[in-house]
Motif scaffolding. Structure first.
Motif, short mmCIF file in Angstrom:
data_model
loop_
_atom_site.label_atom_id
_atom_site.label_comp_id
_atom_site.label_asym_id
_atom_site.label_seq_id
_atom_site.Cartn_x
_atom_site.Cartn_y
_atom_site.Cartn_z
N ASP A 95 2.14 -17.91 -3.93
CA ASP A 95 0.98 -18.69 -4.04
C ASP A 95 -0.01 -18.26 -5.11
N LYS A 152 -3.48 -19.64 -9.43
CA LYS A 152 -2.95 -20.42 -8.49
C LYS A 152 -1.75 -20.96 -8.60
N ARG A 212 0.87 -22.80 -7.69
CA ARG A 212 1.39 -24.24 -7.34
C ARG A 212 0.55 -25.16 -7.90
N GLU A 213 -0.83 -24.91 -8.08
CA GLU A 213 -1.72 -25.80 -8.74
C GLU A 213 -1.27 -25.95 -10.19
N GLN A 214 -1.04 -24.84 -10.90
CA GLN A 214 -0.87 -24.70 -12.16
C GLN A 214 0.43 -24.77 -12.91
N ARG A 215 1.35 -24.90 -11.84
CA ARG A 215 2.85 -24.84 -12.40
C ARG A 215 3.03 -26.14 -13.30
N ARG A 267 5.72 -27.08 1.58
CA ARG A 267 5.80 -27.87 0.40
C ARG A 267 7.17 -28.04 -0.12
#
Length: 229
Positions: A141, A183, A185-188, A227
């Motif tokens: 996360d 974060k 998952r938001e940046q990946r 997810r």
């Protein structure tokens, strides 16, 4: 830069270190690197290690070229099963800001052989792939980056980190570090779109990393598992 990184990947190997002899090589590389920057005091053994190197949720990964370890990163996987990590000792507020069950990746002891730096081998990119690939593998996360202030711009530009906390004294180091967080998952997606080499490189199979199963001490958050499914 992408061509240089790909070329370096072709001539390198990633290795997860578990044996004491291999780990001593990592500890000696650390000592060499930190002494070159005058970040630690001298010691007769010529190694840099601490109790966090032996925790059950710790993974040591290095980059080898021509049979020599030229870079390494220490990873701590933090979940409800194990809340131990060196950076959380310095910035404990991080845990207060996590949602219940969320996970943290704490990469520390990021070192690159000073001589390799002089030869302009892009080992910083190769080494930074380690926490990025680990975050993908373990479904993380939040990823931490305890860095000196002068290094923050690189992390913000290439990996989407934000400054979370001001510099503080860090155990064993002479220079303070500040905390950056991402974060994951938001940046990946944005990171991979901008710099694809941080992720898996299918045309170079040995550029992937065989991370160990830490199911006894680490569990991904339910949000992450749903997810991923």
């Amino acid at each position: 830069m992408k061509k240089q990184v790909i070329e370096a990947l072709k001539h390198s190997r990633y290795k997860v270190f578990t044996e004491s002899q291999d780990l001593e090589e990592v500890y000696r590389l650390r000592y060499k690197c930190y002494r070159a920057e005058r970040s630690i005091a001298e010691n007769e053994r010529g190694i840099m290690a601490d109790a966090f190197d032996e925790t059950a949720n710790c993974v040591h990964v290095g980059v080898e070229m021509d049979g020599k370890v030229l870079a390494s990163v220490r990873l701590h996987l933090v979940s409800k099963l194990c809340l131990i990590s060196p950076t959380l000792e310095v910035f404990p507020e991080v845990l207060d800001n996590l949602k219940r069950g969320q996970t943290v990746l704490d990469p520390t002891r990021f070192v690159i052989d000073p001589e390799a730096r002089k030869n302009r081998v892009p080992l910083h990119f190769l080494a930074l792939r380690i926490p990025f690939l680990a975050a993908m593998f373990y479904d993380i996360d939040l990823v931490l980056a305890p860095v000196r202030p002068e290094h923050a711009a690189f992390y913000r530009r290439y990996l989407g980190y934000d400054v979370a906390m001001k510099p503080r004294s860090y155990p064993g180091l002479k220079k303070p570090v500040q905390l950056l967080t991402a974060k994951f998952r938001e940046q990946r997606g944005a990171v991979l779109a901008r710099t694809p080499v941080f992720g898996p490189v299918d045309e170079i199979p040995h550029s992937n990393i065989v991370f160990p199963d830490l199911s006894e001490v680490y569990i991904a958050s339910k949000e992450g598992r749903s997810r991923a499914a």
